[in-house]
Design a protein around this motif. Structure first.
Motif, PDB file in Angstrom:
ATOM      1  N   PRO A   1       0.980  -1.335   0.058  1.00  0.00           N
ATOM      2  CA  PRO A   1      -0.117   0.186   0.123  1.00  0.00           C
ATOM      3  C   PRO A   1       0.809   1.223  -0.007  1.00  0.00           C
ATOM      4  CG  PRO A   1      -0.770  -1.663   1.788  1.00  0.00           C
ATOM      5  CD  PRO A   1       0.467  -2.107   1.175  1.00  0.00           C
ATOM      6  N   VAL A   2       0.438   2.204  -0.865  1.00  0.00           N
ATOM      7  CA  VAL A   2       1.332   3.526  -1.071  1.00  0.00           C
ATOM      8  C   VAL A   2       0.865   4.504  -0.170  1.00  0.00           C
ATOM      9  CG1 VAL A   2       2.143   5.262  -2.626  1.00  0.00           C
ATOM     10  CG2 VAL A   2       1.698   2.761  -3.447  1.00  0.00           C
ATOM     11  N   LEU A   3       1.991   5.122   0.559  1.00  0.00           N
ATOM     12  CA  LEU A   3       1.478   6.105   1.390  1.00  0.00           C
ATOM     13  C   LEU A   3       1.709   7.677   0.615  1.00  0.00           C
ATOM     14  CD1 LEU A   3       3.206   5.263   4.748  1.00  0.00           C
ATOM     15  CD2 LEU A   3       1.102   4.752   4.183  1.00  0.00           C
ATOM     16  N   PRO A   4       0.801   8.710   0.610  1.00  0.00           N
ATOM     17  CA  PRO A   4       1.081   9.696  -0.040  1.00  0.00           C
ATOM     18  C   PRO A   4       2.280  10.567   0.695  1.00  0.00           C
ATOM     19  CG  PRO A   4      -1.086   9.779   1.291  1.00  0.00           C
ATOM     20  CD  PRO A   4      -0.567   8.271   1.301  1.00  0.00           C
ATOM     21  N   ALA A   5       2.333  10.516   2.121  1.00  0.00           N
ATOM     22  CA  ALA A   5       3.402  11.309   2.710  1.00  0.00           C
ATOM     23  C   ALA A   5       4.178  10.408   3.558  1.00  0.00           C
ATOM     24  CB  ALA A   5       2.571  12.205   3.443  1.00  0.00           C
ATOM     25  N   PRO A   6       5.395  10.853   4.085  1.00  0.00           N
ATOM     26  CA  PRO A   6       6.128  11.870   3.589  1.00  0.00           C
ATOM     27  C   PRO A   6       6.738  11.864   2.131  1.00  0.00           C
ATOM     28  CG  PRO A   6       7.586  10.856   5.050  1.00  0.00           C
ATOM     29  CD  PRO A   6       6.053  10.004   4.997  1.00  0.00           C
ATOM     30  N   THR A   7       7.236  12.909   1.649  1.00  0.00           N
ATOM     31  CA  THR A   7       8.117  12.762   0.521  1.00  0.00           C
ATOM     32  C   THR A   7       9.374  12.403   0.900  1.00  0.00           C
ATOM     33  OG1 THR A   7       8.400  15.214   0.357  1.00  0.00           O
ATOM     34  CG2 THR A   7       6.452  14.287  -1.016  1.00  0.00           C
ATOM     35  N   LEU A   8      10.122  11.626  -0.157  1.00  0.00           N
ATOM     36  CA  LEU A   8      11.477  11.271   0.299  1.00  0.00           C
ATOM     37  C   LEU A   8      12.496  11.700  -0.754  1.00  0.00           C
ATOM     38  CD1 LEU A   8      10.426   7.904   1.858  1.00  0.00           C
ATOM     39  CD2 LEU A   8      11.203   9.910   3.363  1.00  0.00           C
ATOM     40  N   ALA A   9      13.852  12.088  -0.468  1.00  0.00           N
ATOM     41  CA  ALA A   9      14.743  12.182  -1.383  1.00  0.00           C
ATOM     42  C   ALA A   9      15.746  11.476  -0.893  1.00  0.00           C
ATOM     43  CB  ALA A   9      15.165  13.389  -1.432  1.00  0.00           C
ATOM     44  N   VAL A  10      16.572  10.578  -1.723  1.00  0.00           N
ATOM     45  CA  VAL A  10      17.594   9.475  -1.235  1.00  0.00           C
ATOM     46  C   VAL A  10      18.764  10.450  -1.697  1.00  0.00           C
ATOM     47  CG1 VAL A  10      18.741   7.415  -1.457  1.00  0.00           C
ATOM     48  CG2 VAL A  10      16.153   7.529  -1.523  1.00  0.00           C
ATOM     49  N   ALA A  11      19.740  10.458  -0.845  1.00  0.00           N
ATOM     50  CA  ALA A  11      20.901  11.282  -0.934  1.00  0.00           C
ATOM     51  C   ALA A  11      22.193  10.277  -1.736  1.00  0.00           C
ATOM     52  CB  ALA A  11      21.666  11.743   0.184  1.00  0.00           C
ATOM     53  N   PRO A  12      23.239  10.869  -2.255  1.00  0.00           N
ATOM     54  CA  PRO A  12      24.124   9.776  -2.738  1.00  0.00           C
ATOM     55  C   PRO A  12      24.542   9.021  -1.543  1.00  0.00           C
ATOM     56  CG  PRO A  12      24.392  11.900  -3.708  1.00  0.00           C
ATOM     57  CD  PRO A  12      23.467  12.168  -2.555  1.00  0.00           C
ATOM     58  N   VAL A  13      24.729   7.700  -1.717  1.00  0.00           N
ATOM     59  CA  VAL A  13      25.047   6.940  -0.520  1.00  0.00           C
ATOM     60  C   VAL A  13      27.025   6.992  -0.763  1.00  0.00           C
ATOM     61  CG1 VAL A  13      25.629   4.556   0.147  1.00  0.00           C
ATOM     62  CG2 VAL A  13      23.483   5.470  -0.841  1.00  0.00           C
ATOM     63  N   GLN A  14      27.145   7.297   0.745  1.00  0.00           N
ATOM     64  CA  GLN A  14      28.842   6.955   0.862  1.00  0.00           C
ATOM     65  C   GLN A  14      29.114   5.847   1.306  1.00  0.00           C
ATOM     66  OE1 GLN A  14      30.476  10.023   0.479  1.00  0.00           O
ATOM     67  NE2 GLN A  14      28.429  10.619  -0.279  1.00  0.00           N
ATOM     68  N   ALA A  15      30.413   5.607   0.982  1.00  0.00           N
ATOM     69  CA  ALA A  15      31.049   4.192   1.375  1.00  0.00           C
ATOM     70  C   ALA A  15      32.012   4.253   2.138  1.00  0.00           C
ATOM     71  CB  ALA A  15      31.259   3.383  -0.040  1.00  0.00           C
ATOM     72  N   ARG A  16      32.414   3.188   3.161  1.00  0.00           N
ATOM     73  CA  ARG A  16      33.572   3.373   3.837  1.00  0.00           C
ATOM     74  C   ARG A  16      34.495   2.204   3.301  1.00  0.00           C
ATOM     75  NH1 ARG A  16      29.943   2.975   8.561  1.00  0.00           N
ATOM     76  NH2 ARG A  16      29.627   4.925   9.361  1.00  0.00           N
ATOM     77  N   GLY A  17      35.799   2.745   3.048  1.00  0.00           N
ATOM     78  CA  GLY A  17      36.901   1.937   2.660  1.00  0.00           C
ATOM     79  C   GLY A  17      36.423   1.338   1.314  1.00  0.00           C
ATOM     80  N   LEU A  18      37.028  -0.077   1.461  1.00  0.00           N
ATOM     81  CA  LEU A  18      36.838  -0.918  -0.050  1.00  0.00           C
ATOM     82  C   LEU A  18      35.408  -1.132  -0.473  1.00  0.00           C
ATOM     83  CD1 LEU A  18      39.830  -3.343   0.203  1.00  0.00           C
ATOM     84  CD2 LEU A  18      39.722  -1.080  -1.041  1.00  0.00           C
ATOM     85  N   SER A  19      34.498  -0.878   0.247  1.00  0.00           N
ATOM     86  CA  SER A  19      32.911  -1.100   0.151  1.00  0.00           C
ATOM     87  C   SER A  19      32.425  -0.237  -1.132  1.00  0.00           C
ATOM     88  CB  SER A  19      32.026  -0.821   1.236  1.00  0.00           C
ATOM     89  OG  SER A  19      32.437  -1.849   2.494  1.00  0.00           O
ATOM     90  N   GLY A  20      33.231   0.662  -1.390  1.00  0.00           N
ATOM     91  CA  GLY A  20      32.847   1.467  -2.477  1.00  0.00           C
ATOM     92  C   GLY A  20      33.385   1.236  -3.706  1.00  0.00           C
ATOM     93  N   GLY A  21      34.208   0.201  -3.602  1.00  0.00           N
ATOM     94  CA  GLY A  21      34.981   0.094  -5.060  1.00  0.00           C
ATOM     95  C   GLY A  21      34.460  -0.766  -6.008  1.00  0.00           C
ATOM     96  N   LEU A  22      34.920  -1.021  -7.380  1.00  0.00           N
ATOM     97  CA  LEU A  22      34.408  -1.657  -8.373  1.00  0.00           C
ATOM     98  C   LEU A  22      34.746  -3.161  -8.264  1.00  0.00           C
ATOM     99  CD1 LEU A  22      34.360   0.581 -11.435  1.00  0.00           C
ATOM    100  CD2 LEU A  22      32.348  -0.166 -10.187  1.00  0.00           C
ATOM    101  N   ARG A  23      36.023  -3.266  -7.609  1.00  0.00           N
ATOM    102  CA  ARG A  23      36.693  -4.728  -7.580  1.00  0.00           C
ATOM    103  C   ARG A  23      35.831  -5.239  -6.383  1.00  0.00           C
ATOM    104  NH1 ARG A  23      43.005  -4.596  -7.507  1.00  0.00           N
ATOM    105  NH2 ARG A  23      42.531  -6.701  -7.294  1.00  0.00           N
ATOM    106  N   TYR A  24      35.665  -6.585  -6.483  1.00  0.00           N
ATOM    107  CA  TYR A  24      34.976  -7.491  -5.654  1.00  0.00           C
ATOM    108  C   TYR A  24      35.859  -7.756  -4.442  1.00  0.00           C
ATOM    109  CZ  TYR A  24      32.341 -11.777  -4.371  1.00  0.00           C
ATOM    110  OH  TYR A  24      31.406 -12.665  -3.728  1.00  0.00           O
ATOM    111  N   ALA A  25      35.389  -7.322  -3.458  1.00  0.00           N
ATOM    112  CA  ALA A  25      36.037  -7.406  -2.001  1.00  0.00           C
ATOM    113  C   ALA A  25      35.544  -8.814  -1.295  1.00  0.00           C
ATOM    114  CB  ALA A  25      35.444  -6.335  -1.007  1.00  0.00           C
TER     115      ALA A  25
END
Length: 197
Positions: free
Chosen positions: A38-62
């Motif tokens: 079921p869809v709620l009309p409120a609140p409206t939400l904006a997802v910010a760019p996700v930050q990553a710690r250390g190697l969690s943000g890399g393209l290489r498989y960790a």
């Protein structure tokens, strides 16, 4: 003459090895899906760019061996199609859109009642005694009018049943779906449940 032939042979061996090459790189993609509710009309939400710690943000498989949990290693030939932080941001937007009428992602900076700020802490394979698991963990805060409304930690662990890139990607996809679905349910209820891992 024999000496010259030996030298040529020694020079030719590394060239043959270089021509053979190593394992071919494998690029993996995630396409998380979420069950609509079921869809709620409120609140409206904006997802910010996700930050990553250390190697969690890399393209290489960790990956991490449970025997040496303080050492994060990276695979030589396994890569993600896009950074894990970007995948998590997309998953958060997709998951929230199944329950909220107005959700924007990092690519649109529109005004919203609440801003969803997440930090990816773990996005890695953990191996132990012949078994492997996909581990995902992230912290998330909902912010309204410059103040934190609530903060929670979400995580999931899924078994990896084979070394194939497709199998590994499927395990990570299942883990991200599980962790994001738990966050979305908390966002709907307004309460934070305890992290399960």
């Amino acid at each position: 003459m024999m000496r010259r032939a030996s030298i040529l042979l020694l020079l030719a061996l590394p060239a043959c090895a270089a021509l053979k090459g190593g394992d071919a790189p494998v690029t993996m993609r995630l396409s998380p899906r979420f069950t609509p509710g079921p869809v709620l009309p409120a609140p409206t939400l904006a997802v910010a760019p996700v930050q990553a710690r250390g190697l969690s943000g890399g393209l290489r498989y960790a990956y991490v061996d449970a025997a040496t949990p303080g050492e994060i290693r990276q695979a030589a030939t396994l890569f993600w199609e896009e950074p894990p932080a970007t995948m998590l941001a997309r998953a958060l937007v997709a998951g929230l859109r199944t329950r909220f009428a107005a959700v924007t992602g990092p690519d649109l900076s529109l005004a919203a009642d609440r801003r969803v700020v997440a930090t990816l802490d773990r996005f890695e394979e953990v191996t132990s005694a012949g078994s492997a698991q996909a581990v995902i963990a992230f912290d998330v805060t909902q912010v309204s009018q410059g103040k934190a409304v609530w903060t929670g930690r979400y995580c999931a662990i899924q078994p990896i049943t084979s070394a194939a890139g497709t199998t590994r990607a499927a395990a990570f996809q299942s883990a991200i779906e599980q962790a994001v679905a738990a966050f979305v349910e908390d966002a709907v209820s307004g309460k934070v449940t305890a992290a399960s891992c």
